[in-house]
Design an enzyme around this catalytic site. Sequence first.
Site, PDB file in Angstrom:
ATOM      1  N   SER A 579       0.970  -1.319   0.065  1.00 33.60           N
ATOM      2  CA  SER A 579       0.067  -0.062  -0.315  1.00 33.60           C
ATOM      3  C   SER A 579       0.887   1.105   0.115  1.00 33.60           C
ATOM      4  O   SER A 579       2.384   1.308   0.471  1.00 33.60           O
ATOM      5  CB  SER A 579      -0.931   0.238   1.330  1.00 33.60           C
ATOM      6  OG  SER A 579      -1.188   1.114   1.269  1.00 33.60           O
ATOM      7  N   TYR A 592      -1.832  -0.290  10.690  1.00 37.97           N
ATOM      8  CA  TYR A 592      -1.918  -0.529   8.933  1.00 37.97           C
ATOM      9  C   TYR A 592      -0.471  -0.195   7.766  1.00 37.97           C
ATOM     10  O   TYR A 592      -0.257  -0.923   8.095  1.00 37.97           O
ATOM     11  CB  TYR A 592      -3.107  -0.396   8.580  1.00 37.97           C
ATOM     12  CG  TYR A 592      -3.331  -0.522   6.972  1.00 37.97           C
ATOM     13  CD1 TYR A 592      -3.273  -1.574   6.779  1.00 37.97           C
ATOM     14  CD2 TYR A 592      -2.463   0.405   6.371  1.00 37.97           C
ATOM     15  CE1 TYR A 592      -3.849  -1.559   5.216  1.00 37.97           C
ATOM     16  CE2 TYR A 592      -3.211   0.392   4.469  1.00 37.97           C
ATOM     17  CZ  TYR A 592      -3.339  -0.829   4.200  1.00 37.97           C
ATOM     18  OH  TYR A 592      -3.569  -1.146   3.269  1.00 37.97           O
TER      19      TYR A 592
END
Length: 701
Positions: A579, A592
């Site tokens: 990501s 995350y």
Amino acid sequence: MSSTVQTFSHVDYLWDEKKAAALEGDEVGLFLYRSNILGADLRITNYGGGNTSCKTIEKDPLTGEDTEVMWIKGSGGDIGTLTRKGVAALHVNKLHDLKNRYRGIEHEDEMVALQLHTLYDLDSAAPSIDTPLHGLLPFKHIDHLHPDALIAIAAAKDSEAVTKEIWGDTMGWVPWQRPGFDLGLQLEKCLNENPGIRGIVLGSHGLFTWGDTAYECYMNSLQVIETAAQYIEDKMAEGGPVFGGQKIESLGGAARKDQAALLAPVLRGLCSSHARMVGHFTDDERVLQFINSNDLSKLAPLGTSCPDHFLRTKIQPLVLNIAPDADLSDPDKVKEQIEPAFAQYRKEYAEYYETCKHPNSPAMRDPNPVVILYPGVGMFTFSKNKQTARVSAEFYINAINVMRGAEAISEYTALPRQEAFNIEYWLLEEAKLQRMPKEKPLSRRVAIITGAGGGIGKAIADKLAAEGACVVLTDIAEDRLQEADATFGRDVSAYAVCDVTDAESVASAFAKACLAFGGVDIVVHSAGLAISKPIESTTLKDWDILQNVLVKGQFLMSQAGVAVMRKQGIGGDIINIASKNGLVAGPNNIGYGTAKAAQQHMTRLLAAEVAADKIRVNTVNPDGVIVGSKIWEGEWAEGRAKAYGITVEELPAFYAKRNLLNEIIYPDDIANGVFAFVGILDKSTGNTLNVDGGMATAFVR
């Protein structure tokens, strides 16, 4: 037409009178229907094998006069799936006129080009080599089939006498001859010398049967096959043990599959020395009976008899000389043990080629085996794709049935080596191979994808399959996997329920991939979840699940993937879906973002470690994939909206506007990024590809 269902013991009676009645008056439609139901029974003929035809009266497009037209399966077709598009239509009188141009068997191949001048329908499929065999016989409906029982009779050393014993004067017999115009003349001659026969047995080859209607032809074929199969069954009952009796015992079912999964990648690597291959495994009871028998060593080297079997299974199988319960845990030792057998097989194949070749023969093809027999465990087949590998296995099972039947009758005989070579390296076969469509970029490759039950993972699987790969879908939700798997055609996909945080579950998924396709070339870790919280709200449970699924899952998938790829020795790709958040310090994202950063650095570390194995490891970084992404279905969307001070409904527009290109990012865009690495950038490793529309804060350099 019969009003009652017919009963057979050795073939399937599939004629449906309602379906046939709907086609009444449409002879071509009935011919196609007959073809399809014949092809549905693998005891009658296998995929791509055999041929069927019918003759009708049509108007000549030039003269307007009535002319007889033959409709026949075109070259390369399959009667089980035959449609009008796969049919060739030819003038029967012009096919007979070709006799005037025939210069003898040494010039036979030129007749194939001349067949094109007999076409009635200019949109026809290419006529097959069997065309004159049908065209020179007068019957309205004709079946040319390769039933196991008939080939067993055709391959028995006293085939002609056995044919006479079974059918008396009602069946003709023609000795082995390569298909072509001259064989058509031999069939015509046999019929002229034996008027009133119901069919012809072709030595070492197959069966011709016929009828005035589609139904009569169908019934004639089934009855002849049934009679042959019953004769063989009776002979078996009279004789001794099948294949000389059992020599070794099989492992149990689960143990067989465990052994096969361990060995398949090693075999795949050895079979891929010339070109990468895809595998198939079966432990069918018929296979086990043969490979565990005393007669295996006598019969396996003989090879097959029917040309259709031979073309798909090669000159002979490779029989492994390792114990069923051998320790296969050390792939280097296993390879060291079996590699000499492959070297010997290649040497013998080269000798076969050199001994049998003609001055104009095509260059020698891949010398590796197609069929590999592992006594006590099962049969592996390797070919350019899963379908071809599976069909090769089916054909070898047909060959086993033939050997069993012929041995029960008298003695099995295979094609002489020179005749086999003349089929395998026939210039017409070579021309057919050259006409095959170009392979897709990922043809011959196998990908395993986590999180493939939907969202980005499913999009990646769709893309890789569309580019030619076989795909193994994994996810924790079986219902999603079943739904996703159903969107792919046969021989394209398999699925395995897999918890990427559990090493045993990951190992099981890779074992399933090895059983289904022979190994793995591409590992894509796409499984994920997202939790967006400030540090004071992030719990240990939040932290652990992110680290386990994203980081530990990537590690376990990579570890298992590298092990399989090293067994194969043909390189591979690992693609990790990370990501933008692994590069950018954003708010409320500590768990995350940290996990994504770990994924990215793990990629670089592994790229450096496995480069010597020609394994490339790269990262694709998405951002803002809201539409179609699973992680936006839960609390993550609410967390990100809160972090940016907007509503959930405003998120898609917010993410689209914040990148430099002002583009919405979709799952398909991430799939394209994966394809770039595995299908184009074959000299790139340790790299990161941002698929985010351009986020300046996430620029790698």
